[in-house]
Design a protein around this motif. Structure first.
Motif, mmCIF file in Angstrom:
data_model
loop_
_atom_site.group_PDB
_atom_site.id
_atom_site.type_symbol
_atom_site.label_atom_id
_atom_site.label_comp_id
_atom_site.label_asym_id
_atom_site.label_seq_id
_atom_site.Cartn_x
_atom_site.Cartn_y
_atom_site.Cartn_z
ATOM 1 N N ARG A 35 23.947 -82.701 -61.010
ATOM 2 C CA ARG A 35 25.341 -83.152 -60.976
ATOM 3 C C ARG A 35 26.202 -82.344 -61.948
ATOM 4 O O ARG A 35 25.703 -81.655 -62.839
ATOM 5 C CB ARG A 35 25.433 -84.639 -61.329
ATOM 6 C CG ARG A 35 25.100 -84.961 -62.774
ATOM 7 C CD ARG A 35 25.336 -86.429 -63.072
ATOM 8 N NE ARG A 35 24.864 -86.807 -64.387
ATOM 9 C CZ ARG A 35 25.548 -86.636 -65.508
ATOM 10 N NH1 ARG A 35 26.741 -86.071 -65.472
ATOM 11 N NH2 ARG A 35 25.046 -87.027 -66.661
ATOM 12 N N GLN A 36 27.523 -82.455 -61.772
ATOM 13 C CA GLN A 36 28.468 -81.807 -62.668
ATOM 14 C C GLN A 36 28.357 -82.432 -64.049
ATOM 15 O O GLN A 36 28.405 -83.649 -64.203
ATOM 16 C CB GLN A 36 29.900 -81.981 -62.135
ATOM 17 C CG GLN A 36 30.973 -81.335 -62.982
ATOM 18 C CD GLN A 36 31.168 -79.863 -62.655
ATOM 19 O OE1 GLN A 36 30.623 -79.370 -61.673
ATOM 20 N NE2 GLN A 36 31.948 -79.172 -63.474
ATOM 21 N N LEU A 37 28.209 -81.585 -65.056
ATOM 22 C CA LEU A 37 28.123 -82.076 -66.422
ATOM 23 C C LEU A 37 29.526 -82.262 -66.992
ATOM 24 O O LEU A 37 30.426 -81.465 -66.742
ATOM 25 C CB LEU A 37 27.327 -81.101 -67.282
ATOM 26 C CG LEU A 37 25.848 -80.956 -66.893
ATOM 27 C CD1 LEU A 37 25.203 -79.814 -67.657
ATOM 28 C CD2 LEU A 37 25.099 -82.263 -67.138
ATOM 29 N N THR A 38 29.713 -83.317 -67.781
ATOM 30 C CA THR A 38 31.019 -83.682 -68.316
ATOM 31 C C THR A 38 31.074 -83.498 -69.827
ATOM 32 O O THR A 38 30.049 -83.271 -70.480
ATOM 33 C CB THR A 38 31.323 -85.153 -67.985
ATOM 34 O OG1 THR A 38 30.410 -85.979 -68.725
ATOM 35 C CG2 THR A 38 31.170 -85.426 -66.495
ATOM 36 N N GLU A 39 32.273 -83.652 -70.342
ATOM 37 C CA GLU A 39 32.420 -83.596 -71.798
ATOM 38 C C GLU A 39 31.632 -84.717 -72.461
ATOM 39 O O GLU A 39 31.056 -84.525 -73.544
ATOM 40 C CB GLU A 39 33.897 -83.681 -72.177
ATOM 41 C CG GLU A 39 34.147 -83.524 -73.666
ATOM 42 C CD GLU A 39 35.616 -83.467 -74.011
ATOM 43 O OE1 GLU A 39 36.108 -84.408 -74.657
ATOM 44 O OE2 GLU A 39 36.270 -82.485 -73.610
ATOM 45 N N ALA A 40 31.594 -85.875 -71.835
ATOM 46 C CA ALA A 40 30.795 -86.973 -72.384
ATOM 47 C C ALA A 40 29.319 -86.609 -72.436
ATOM 48 O O ALA A 40 28.603 -86.972 -73.380
ATOM 49 C CB ALA A 40 31.003 -88.237 -71.553
ATOM 50 N N ASP A 41 28.836 -85.885 -71.429
ATOM 51 C CA ASP A 41 27.457 -85.408 -71.443
ATOM 52 C C ASP A 41 27.227 -84.447 -72.611
ATOM 53 O O ASP A 41 26.175 -84.469 -73.255
ATOM 54 C CB ASP A 41 27.123 -84.685 -70.138
ATOM 55 C CG ASP A 41 27.092 -85.609 -68.933
ATOM 56 O OD1 ASP A 41 26.674 -86.766 -69.081
ATOM 57 O OD2 ASP A 41 27.489 -85.151 -67.844
ATOM 58 N N GLN A 79 30.151 -74.563 -65.902
ATOM 59 C CA GLN A 79 30.938 -75.521 -65.122
ATOM 60 C C GLN A 79 32.300 -75.829 -65.727
ATOM 61 O O GLN A 79 33.134 -76.462 -65.072
ATOM 62 C CB GLN A 79 30.144 -76.826 -64.970
ATOM 63 C CG GLN A 79 28.923 -76.687 -64.070
ATOM 64 C CD GLN A 79 28.072 -77.938 -64.053
ATOM 65 O OE1 GLN A 79 28.275 -78.871 -64.834
ATOM 66 N NE2 GLN A 79 27.104 -77.978 -63.147
ATOM 67 N N GLN A 80 32.550 -75.396 -66.957
ATOM 68 C CA GLN A 80 33.823 -75.683 -67.605
ATOM 69 C C GLN A 80 34.773 -74.497 -67.443
ATOM 70 O O GLN A 80 34.454 -73.385 -67.895
ATOM 71 C CB GLN A 80 33.620 -75.985 -69.095
ATOM 72 C CG GLN A 80 32.560 -77.030 -69.383
ATOM 73 C CD GLN A 80 32.757 -78.304 -68.609
ATOM 74 O OE1 GLN A 80 33.828 -78.896 -68.628
ATOM 75 N NE2 GLN A 80 31.699 -78.743 -67.922
ATOM 76 N N PRO A 81 35.924 -74.687 -66.807
ATOM 77 C CA PRO A 81 36.838 -73.554 -66.564
ATOM 78 C C PRO A 81 37.222 -72.799 -67.827
ATOM 79 O O PRO A 81 37.345 -71.562 -67.799
ATOM 80 C CB PRO A 81 38.065 -74.230 -65.936
ATOM 81 C CG PRO A 81 37.534 -75.475 -65.310
ATOM 82 C CD PRO A 81 36.424 -75.943 -66.206
ATOM 83 N N SER A 121 20.424 -76.352 -69.487
ATOM 84 C CA SER A 121 21.518 -77.317 -69.312
ATOM 85 C C SER A 121 22.747 -76.916 -70.110
ATOM 86 O O SER A 121 23.882 -77.101 -69.646
ATOM 87 C CB SER A 121 21.050 -78.711 -69.716
ATOM 88 O OG SER A 121 20.059 -79.182 -68.831
ATOM 89 N N TYR A 122 22.543 -76.373 -71.318
ATOM 90 C CA TYR A 122 23.681 -75.872 -72.084
ATOM 91 C C TYR A 122 24.415 -74.792 -71.293
ATOM 92 O O TYR A 122 25.643 -74.804 -71.181
ATOM 93 C CB TYR A 122 23.215 -75.315 -73.427
ATOM 94 C CG TYR A 122 24.234 -74.414 -74.100
ATOM 95 C CD1 TYR A 122 25.320 -74.952 -74.780
ATOM 96 C CD2 TYR A 122 24.121 -73.029 -74.035
ATOM 97 C CE1 TYR A 122 26.269 -74.128 -75.380
ATOM 98 C CE2 TYR A 122 25.055 -72.201 -74.623
ATOM 99 C CZ TYR A 122 26.117 -72.753 -75.298
ATOM 100 O OH TYR A 122 27.056 -71.936 -75.882
#
Length: 292
Positions: A60-66, A260-262, A253-254
């Motif tokens: 899944r798309q990783l988020t800032e919270a992740d 994934q972050q623009p 994962s890092y």
């Protein structure tokens, strides 16, 4: 950690000379540049993160919270090596903004957590970021304090802490044997040490890393060899020195989060850490030891 503005430090930081014991590049990155404000370090932590406990599908798309959770989970991994820590005294060497100290105090039941950092700006930030905990009565929140000092000359008395941990700071230490001796000195006889960061896998790898990763070329990081770090801990009198690779929970994962972050995906050189891992140059390690 080493995600920072591109290496272009002047001979002297604009706000004055480097603090004692700090190379100028380290002084600038953790002083005027304030690495904790870089977008890759959501939440103000400064580490690559430990990503294995994140919920949801693996793709899944990783988020800032992740990202924040991964940084916190790296501390949780380290703190979990101490077993029953309730009421004990812990020292965090290279504490940065002190967010890991606060997490340790909240979640581990420690009686006292001391954050040590060699940069005065980091100590000031830690005190500001944790003002509420510092002001809280010790009998309700435990005791938190921050101390300015170098890893190789810890300004604390002998046999004064039960747990000593360091999260993604030892790659900056110029005198790892000195740190090991100081760790052995301040730990009580039944004390434990836990250290995590990235190290070179071999002496040959250490020589190659500066060509791939700017922080090893510009003086921010030192390409310590993991076996030599373990040997330094043993030589200092620490027992039961164990080395565990945790790179499978860090690098891929890092790198996926960065991709994934623009605002981060085009920052090319920080993504070379995955290349360094995959080609056998470095890995992320958890080292543990017991006081002698």
């Amino acid at each position: 950690m080493t995600q920072q503005p591109p290496p272009a430090a002047p001979a002297e930081p604009p706000d004055g000379p480097a603090p004692p014991d700090l190379p100028e590049r380290v002084a600038r990155v953790y002083g005027a540049d304030d690495l904790s404000t870089v977008a890759a370090f959501a939440g103000g932590f400064i580490n690559f993160g430990y990503w294995t406990g994140l919920p949801g599908p693996a793709d899944r798309q990783l988020t800032e919270a992740d990202r924040v959770r991964s940084e916190e989970d790296l501390y949780r991994l380290v703190l979990g090596t101490f077993g029953r820590a309730r009421g004990r005294t812990a020292l965090d060497v290279g504490c940065g903004r002190g967010l890991g100290c606060a997490l340790a105090l909240r979640e581990s039941g420690l009686g006292t957590v001391i954050g040590l950092d060699a940069h005065p700006d980091q100590i000031a930030r830690a005190r500001k970021a944790n003002a509420d905990l510092l002001a809280a009565p010790a009998d309700t929140a435990g005791r938190l304090e921050f101390v300015l000092g170098a890893a190789q000359r810890i300004p604390l008395p002998d046999d004064c802490v039960d747990c000593l941990f360091s999260v993604e700071a030892a790659q900056h230490f110029r005198d790892l044997p000195g740190f090991a001796r100081e760790a052995a000195r301040v730990l009580r006889p039944d004390g434990r040490l836990a250290l995590t960061t990235f190290f070179a896998r071999s002496r040959e790898a250490a020589r190659a890393l500066p060509e791939l990763l700017p922080p090893f070329a510009d003086g921010l990081d030192v390409p310590h060899v993991v076996d030599e770090v373990a040997a330094a801990l043993s030589a200092a009198g620490l027992r039961e020195v164990r080395v565990r690779s945790i790179g499978d929970g860090v690098w891929e994962s890092y790198d996926r989060y960065m991709a994934q972050q623009p605002e981060l995906r085009d920052d090319e050189w920080p993504r070379r850490y995955l290349t360094a891992y995959e080609t056998g140059l470095l890995d992320y390690y958890l080292l543990t030891a017991a006081a002698g």
